[in-house]
Design a protein around this motif. Structure first.
Motif, PDB file in Angstrom:
ATOM      1  N   ARG A  27       0.900  -1.146   0.117  1.00 52.01           N
ATOM      2  CA  ARG A  27       0.032   0.133   0.049  1.00 52.01           C
ATOM      3  C   ARG A  27       0.842   1.187  -0.013  1.00 52.01           C
ATOM      4  NH1 ARG A  27      -3.815  -2.076   4.845  1.00 52.01           N
ATOM      5  NH2 ARG A  27      -5.327  -3.331   3.608  1.00 52.01           N
ATOM      6  N   CYS A  28       0.144   2.277  -0.643  1.00 52.73           N
ATOM      7  CA  CYS A  28       0.963   3.516  -0.871  1.00 52.73           C
ATOM      8  C   CYS A  28      -0.046   4.621  -0.745  1.00 52.73           C
ATOM      9  CB  CYS A  28       1.879   3.569  -2.201  1.00 52.73           C
ATOM     10  SG  CYS A  28       3.269   2.514  -2.295  1.00 52.73           S
ATOM     11  N   VAL A  29       0.538   5.767  -0.420  1.00 48.91           N
ATOM     12  CA  VAL A  29      -0.208   7.278  -0.176  1.00 48.91           C
ATOM     13  C   VAL A  29       0.395   8.135  -1.407  1.00 48.91           C
ATOM     14  CG1 VAL A  29      -1.353   6.802   2.017  1.00 48.91           C
ATOM     15  CG2 VAL A  29       0.802   7.969   2.060  1.00 48.91           C
ATOM     16  N   PHE A  30      -0.418   8.921  -1.812  1.00 47.44           N
ATOM     17  CA  PHE A  30       0.129   9.987  -2.614  1.00 47.44           C
ATOM     18  C   PHE A  30      -0.867  11.286  -2.260  1.00 47.44           C
ATOM     19  CE2 PHE A  30       0.558   6.170  -4.912  1.00 47.44           C
ATOM     20  CZ  PHE A  30       1.731   6.304  -5.938  1.00 47.44           C
ATOM     21  N   ILE A  31      -0.113  12.176  -2.013  1.00 43.60           N
ATOM     22  CA  ILE A  31      -0.460  13.277  -1.274  1.00 43.60           C
ATOM     23  C   ILE A  31      -0.177  14.629  -2.014  1.00 43.60           C
ATOM     24  CG2 ILE A  31      -0.882  14.963   0.686  1.00 43.60           C
ATOM     25  CD1 ILE A  31       0.652  11.717   1.231  1.00 43.60           C
ATOM     26  N   GLN A  32      -1.157  15.336  -2.871  1.00 44.21           N
ATOM     27  CA  GLN A  32      -0.977  16.399  -3.559  1.00 44.21           C
ATOM     28  C   GLN A  32      -1.037  17.631  -2.521  1.00 44.21           C
ATOM     29  OE1 GLN A  32      -3.611  18.309  -6.592  1.00 44.21           O
ATOM     30  NE2 GLN A  32      -2.309  17.701  -7.877  1.00 44.21           N
ATOM     31  N   ALA A  33       0.024  18.163  -2.186  1.00 38.51           N
ATOM     32  CA  ALA A  33       0.171  19.345  -1.330  1.00 38.51           C
ATOM     33  C   ALA A  33       0.322  20.576  -2.115  1.00 38.51           C
ATOM     34  CB  ALA A  33       1.444  19.237  -0.631  1.00 38.51           C
ATOM     35  N   ARG A  34      -0.714  21.527  -1.906  1.00 40.00           N
ATOM     36  CA  ARG A  34      -0.816  23.089  -2.283  1.00 40.00           C
ATOM     37  C   ARG A  34      -0.406  23.943  -1.348  1.00 40.00           C
ATOM     38  NH1 ARG A  34      -3.583  23.402  -7.353  1.00 40.00           N
ATOM     39  NH2 ARG A  34      -4.425  21.461  -7.864  1.00 40.00           N
ATOM     40  N   ASP A  35       0.400  25.090  -1.537  1.00 41.67           N
ATOM     41  CA  ASP A  35       0.380  26.263  -0.718  1.00 41.67           C
ATOM     42  C   ASP A  35      -0.677  27.257  -0.615  1.00 41.67           C
ATOM     43  OD1 ASP A  35       0.717  27.953  -2.974  1.00 41.67           O
ATOM     44  OD2 ASP A  35       2.612  28.276  -3.080  1.00 41.67           O
ATOM     45  N   SER A  36      -0.652  28.135   0.100  1.00 42.24           N
ATOM     46  CA  SER A  36      -1.653  29.164  -0.011  1.00 42.24           C
ATOM     47  C   SER A  36      -1.989  29.668  -1.036  1.00 42.24           C
ATOM     48  CB  SER A  36      -1.494  30.142   1.276  1.00 42.24           C
ATOM     49  OG  SER A  36      -0.203  30.905   0.800  1.00 42.24           O
ATOM     50  N   ALA A  37      -1.062  29.911  -2.065  1.00 40.63           N
ATOM     51  CA  ALA A  37      -1.823  30.446  -3.350  1.00 40.63           C
ATOM     52  C   ALA A  37      -2.025  29.486  -4.283  1.00 40.63           C
ATOM     53  CB  ALA A  37      -0.444  31.126  -3.985  1.00 40.63           C
TER      54      ALA A  37
ATOM     55  N   GLY B  51      -0.041  -2.403   9.532  1.00 40.40           N
ATOM     56  CA  GLY B  51      -0.782  -1.955  10.551  1.00 40.40           C
ATOM     57  C   GLY B  51      -1.358  -0.602  10.516  1.00 40.40           C
ATOM     58  N   GLU B  52      -0.568   0.274   9.700  1.00 37.87           N
ATOM     59  CA  GLU B  52      -0.942   1.625   9.481  1.00 37.87           C
ATOM     60  C   GLU B  52      -2.221   1.791   8.535  1.00 37.87           C
ATOM     61  OE1 GLU B  52       1.670   5.866   9.339  1.00 37.87           O
ATOM     62  OE2 GLU B  52       2.083   4.137   7.720  1.00 37.87           O
ATOM     63  N   SER B  53      -3.072   2.742   8.906  1.00 33.56           N
ATOM     64  CA  SER B  53      -4.227   2.954   8.130  1.00 33.56           C
ATOM     65  C   SER B  53      -3.774   4.033   7.027  1.00 33.56           C
ATOM     66  CB  SER B  53      -5.203   3.754   8.953  1.00 33.56           C
ATOM     67  OG  SER B  53      -4.922   5.287   9.246  1.00 33.56           O
ATOM     68  N   TYR B  54      -4.413   4.105   5.606  1.00 30.49           N
ATOM     69  CA  TYR B  54      -4.160   4.843   4.646  1.00 30.49           C
ATOM     70  C   TYR B  54      -3.922   6.355   5.170  1.00 30.49           C
ATOM     71  CZ  TYR B  54      -4.737   1.573   0.934  1.00 30.49           C
ATOM     72  OH  TYR B  54      -4.581   0.478   0.103  1.00 30.49           O
ATOM     73  N   ASP B  55      -5.067   6.924   6.079  1.00 32.57           N
ATOM     74  CA  ASP B  55      -5.242   8.315   6.498  1.00 32.57           C
ATOM     75  C   ASP B  55      -3.904   8.546   7.392  1.00 32.57           C
ATOM     76  OD1 ASP B  55      -7.604   8.390   5.284  1.00 32.57           O
ATOM     77  OD2 ASP B  55      -9.047   8.330   6.931  1.00 32.57           O
ATOM     78  N   ASP B  56      -3.562   7.532   8.228  1.00 30.76           N
ATOM     79  CA  ASP B  56      -2.426   7.968   9.258  1.00 30.76           C
ATOM     80  C   ASP B  56      -1.296   8.296   8.420  1.00 30.76           C
ATOM     81  OD1 ASP B  56      -4.041   8.136  11.369  1.00 30.76           O
ATOM     82  OD2 ASP B  56      -3.505   6.120  12.020  1.00 30.76           O
ATOM     83  N   ALA B  57      -1.195   7.278   7.465  1.00 31.65           N
ATOM     84  CA  ALA B  57       0.199   7.256   6.453  1.00 31.65           C
ATOM     85  C   ALA B  57       0.197   8.712   5.593  1.00 31.65           C
ATOM     86  CB  ALA B  57       0.274   5.912   5.676  1.00 31.65           C
TER      87      ALA B  57
END
Length: 171
Positions: A34-44, A74-80
């Motif tokens: 399992r993997c997680v991909f998080i798209q991070a945006r700044d305030s702009a 044992g880690e959840s996707y959300d926690d990861a």
């Protein structure tokens, strides 16, 4: 403990846990995890884009438009997703990333992993991990689109990005 020694849940085609192996062995044997991909945006609203370090176990020195990584045993996707976003961006106190969708990535060469895609807004200055990130910037999405054909991107991140565009277009 090295990254290769981290224990991962091994999962089947339905994302059900079937066993546990060290990360290095899971990668070497092509075991689904399992993997997680998080798209991070700044305030702009600009996207965090980075080039991975040459020491990464997977896709060294390639560009990515997501932060993220493997989900530990044992880690959840959300926690990861929260852990990985804070680690890679070098911040604390991020809002919990918002889950968008999940898909089974397959590289066509016998390696696949369940991929949960998230988004998060990072309004504080970032201090990316030097072990993970060789270069970074926040880029307007139009700039990222222009760079798709010019830079070499991690293939799973590119697959997640294409699915994310389709996901947003269908809304």
């Amino acid at each position: 403990m090295s990254a290769a020694d981290e224990i991962l849940d091994i999962v089947d085609e339905n994302d059900q846990v079937t066993g546990q192996y060290p990360r290095g062995e899971a990668y070497a044997r092509g075991l689904r995890h399992r993997c997680v991909f998080i798209q991070a945006r700044d305030s702009a609203g600009r996207l965090f884009v980075h080039r991975r370090t040459p020491t990464k176990l997977v896709f060294p020195s390639l560009h990515d438009m997501f932060v993220g990584g493997v989900v530990g045993a044992g880690e959840s996707y959300d926690d990861a997703a929260l852990r990985e976003a804070e680690e890679e961006l070098g911040v604390s106190g991020l809002p919990r990333p918002t889950f968008l969708f999940k898909f089974l990535y397959d590289d066509g060469a016998g390696r696949s992993w369940w991929s949960a895609v998230y988004e998060v807004r990072c309004e504080t200055p970032v201090r990316p991990q030097v072990e993970e990130v060789a270069w970074y910037d926040f880029l307007p999405e139009e700039e990222v689109e222009r760079r798709l054909g010019a830079w070499e991107w991690v293939p799973d991140g590119l697959a997640a990005y294409e699915r994310l565009r389709a996901f947003r277009a269908a809304r």
